[in-house]
Design an enzyme around this catalytic site. Structure first.
Site, mmCIF file in Angstrom:
data_model
loop_
_atom_site.group_PDB
_atom_site.id
_atom_site.type_symbol
_atom_site.label_atom_id
_atom_site.label_comp_id
_atom_site.label_asym_id
_atom_site.label_seq_id
_atom_site.Cartn_x
_atom_site.Cartn_y
_atom_site.Cartn_z
ATOM 1 N N LYS A 23 5.049 15.156 3.301
ATOM 2 C CA LYS A 23 3.793 14.566 2.822
ATOM 3 C C LYS A 23 4.016 13.104 2.431
ATOM 4 O O LYS A 23 3.205 12.236 2.734
ATOM 5 C CB LYS A 23 3.248 15.378 1.635
ATOM 6 C CG LYS A 23 2.722 16.725 2.089
ATOM 7 C CD LYS A 23 2.368 17.679 0.965
ATOM 8 C CE LYS A 23 1.980 19.035 1.568
ATOM 9 N NZ LYS A 23 1.711 20.065 0.585
ATOM 10 N N GLN B 67 2.194 21.355 -5.541
ATOM 11 C CA GLN B 67 2.868 21.975 -4.399
ATOM 12 C C GLN B 67 3.166 23.445 -4.715
ATOM 13 O O GLN B 67 3.877 23.748 -5.665
ATOM 14 C CB GLN B 67 4.171 21.214 -4.090
ATOM 15 C CG GLN B 67 4.934 21.740 -2.899
ATOM 16 C CD GLN B 67 4.165 21.587 -1.579
ATOM 17 O OE1 GLN B 67 3.616 20.537 -1.287
ATOM 18 N NE2 GLN B 67 4.126 22.634 -0.786
ATOM 19 N N ASP C 122 -6.234 19.362 -2.084
ATOM 20 C CA ASP C 122 -5.938 20.626 -1.403
ATOM 21 C C ASP C 122 -7.198 21.479 -1.262
ATOM 22 O O ASP C 122 -7.164 22.540 -0.621
ATOM 23 C CB ASP C 122 -4.874 21.424 -2.175
ATOM 24 C CG ASP C 122 -3.470 21.176 -1.621
ATOM 25 O OD1 ASP C 122 -3.363 20.617 -0.511
ATOM 26 O OD2 ASP C 122 -2.493 21.553 -2.295
#
Ligand code: NAD
Length: 298
Positions: A53, A97, A120
Site C-alpha cells: 500500500k 490493517q 476501506d
C-alpha cells in the site's frame, strides 16, 4: 479462447489517471492527499500488505504514514490515535490493517473512524449508505471487482450472479454493489445446500470462500464469467517451494468460461488501487476538486 481479466494491467491504467489527477489538482489543494495506515502487531502477511500500500501511494503521489503499534498497546490507545487522525486536516484517509490481535475489538475501532476518512469502506455509516445505494466510500475488493467487470464491458444488469462468501469484507458488500447495479444476486456461504447446483446457474460466479481450489469446472456454467477472490499460499509440486492459488481450480475452469481472473494478478492489484481511489475521493471532497474519478466508485 477465454478472456483474462487482467487486474494488474487495469490497476496500472487507473494509477496513471490518479497520478495525473493529483498532479493537476495539488496546486488548488495546496497539498497532496494523505493516507494513514494503522498496523498492530507482527502478522507477517499484514507487513507485506502494508508495504504494498505504501509503494502504491508513492507511485501516484499520495503521502502515506504508517503507524506500526506493538500488540501490547491498549484498545483505548488505538482509539485515541484514530481520534487524533480524525481531526488531522492533512489526513484524507485512514485504515486499520486487518487482522489485528484477538484482544482488540476491530469492529469498535473501525466504527471510531470518521466515515469520510474510512477508505476501506467498512464503517457502518458507509455500509449503510451502500445498502441505501447512496454515494460513499466503497470497500476496496468489491469495488475493484466491479471495475474489472466494467473494464471488459461485462454486463451486470439482469445477469444471474452467485457470490460465494458472506463476509463483511468481501461477500456482503460485493453482493450489495452488484444488486445496486441491477444484477440478480444470490449470496451463498458455508451452510448453503447444493452449492454446486446453485453456482451452475450463474452467469457470473464470484468465489470468496477462502478455500483453496474449492471451485472446479463442475460448479461452472459453460460461457460464464468467473472471478476468483481467494488468495492462498500452498506447497508447489517442487517440495521446497510454495505458490499462490485462489478458490478456483483455474486450469480446470478456464476452458469452459468466457472470462476469468488470474491469481495472482486479478482481484488483488485492484484492491490496492481502490484504496488509492478512495483516498483521492476524500481529498477531492475536502477541497471541492473536479469529480472526474467518480465513475470508479460503484
Ligand atoms: P472470510 O473467512 O471472512 O469469509 C469466508 C466466507 O466464505 C464466509 O462467509 C463463509 O461462510 C464462506 N465459506 C467458507 N467455506 C465455504 C464453502 N465451503 N462453501 C461456501 N461458502 C464457504 O474470508 P474473506 O475475508 O471474505 O476472504 C475470502 C478470501 O478472499 C480469502 O482467501 C482472502 O484471503 C481473500 N481476499 C482477497 C483479497 C484480495 O485483494 N485479493 C481481499 C480480501 C480477501
Amino acid at each position: 479462447m477465454s478472456i483474462k481479466l487482467d487486474g494488474k494491467k487495469l490497476s496500472l491504467e487507473i494509477e496513471e489517471k490518479l497520478n495525473n489527477y493529483i498532479f493537476n489538482n495539488k496546486k488548488i489543494a495546496k497539498r497532496t492527499p494523505g493516507l494513514a495506515v494503522i498496523r498492530i502487531g507482527e502478522d507477517p502477511a499484514s507487513g507485506v500488505y502494508v508495504k504494498n500500500k505504501e509503494r502504491a501511494c508513492s507511485r501516484v503521489g499520495i503521502r502515506s504514514i504508517i503507524f506500526h503499534l506493538k500488540d501490547n498497546v491498549e484498545q483505548k490507545e488505538v482509539e485515541q490515535l484514530i481520534n487524533k487522525l480524525n481531526l488531522d486536516n492533512d489526513i484524507d484517509g485512514m485504515l486499520l490493517q486487518l487482522p489485528i490481535p484477538k484482544k482488540f475489538d476491530d469492529q469498535k475501532l473501525i466504527s471510531f473512524i470518521n466515515p469520510s476518512k474510512d477508505v476501506d469502506g467498512l464503517n457502518e455509516k458507509n455500509i449503510g449508505k451502500l445498502v441505501k445505494n447512496e454515494p460513499a466510500m466503497r470497500s476496496c475488493t468489491p469495488a475493484g471487482i466491479v471495475n474489472l467487470l466494467k473494464s471488459q464491458k461485462i454486463t451486470i444488469e439482469g445477469k444471474k450472479i452467485v457470490v460465494i462468501g458472506r463476509s463483511l469484507l468481501v461477500g456482503k458488500p460485493l453482493s450489495l454493489m452488484l444488486l445496486n447495479l441491477n444484477g440478480t444476486v444470490t449470496m451463498t456461504h458455508s451452510k448453503t445446500l447444493n452449492l454446486n447446483k446453485v453456482c451452475k446457474e450463474a452467469d457470473i460466479l464470484i468465489a470468496a470462500a477462502g478455500k483453496p481450489n474449492l471451485i472446479d469446472s463442475s460448479f461452472v456454467k459453460e460461457g460464464a464469467v468467473i472471478i476468483d477472490v481467494g488468495i492462498h499460499r500452498i506447497e508447489s509440486s517442487d517440495k521446497n517451494k510454495t505458490r499462490l492459488c485462489g478458490d478456483v481450480l483455474l486450469e480446470d475452469v478456464i476452458p469452459k468460461v468466457f472470462a476469468y481472473t488470474p491469481v495472482p494478478g486479478g482481484v488483488g492489484p485492484m484492491t490496492v488501487t481502490m484504496l488509492l481511489v478512495n483516498t483521492i475521493f476524500s481529498w477531492q471532497k475536502q477541497f471541492g476538486l473536479s469529480s472526474t474519478l467518480n465513475d470508479l466508485l460503484p
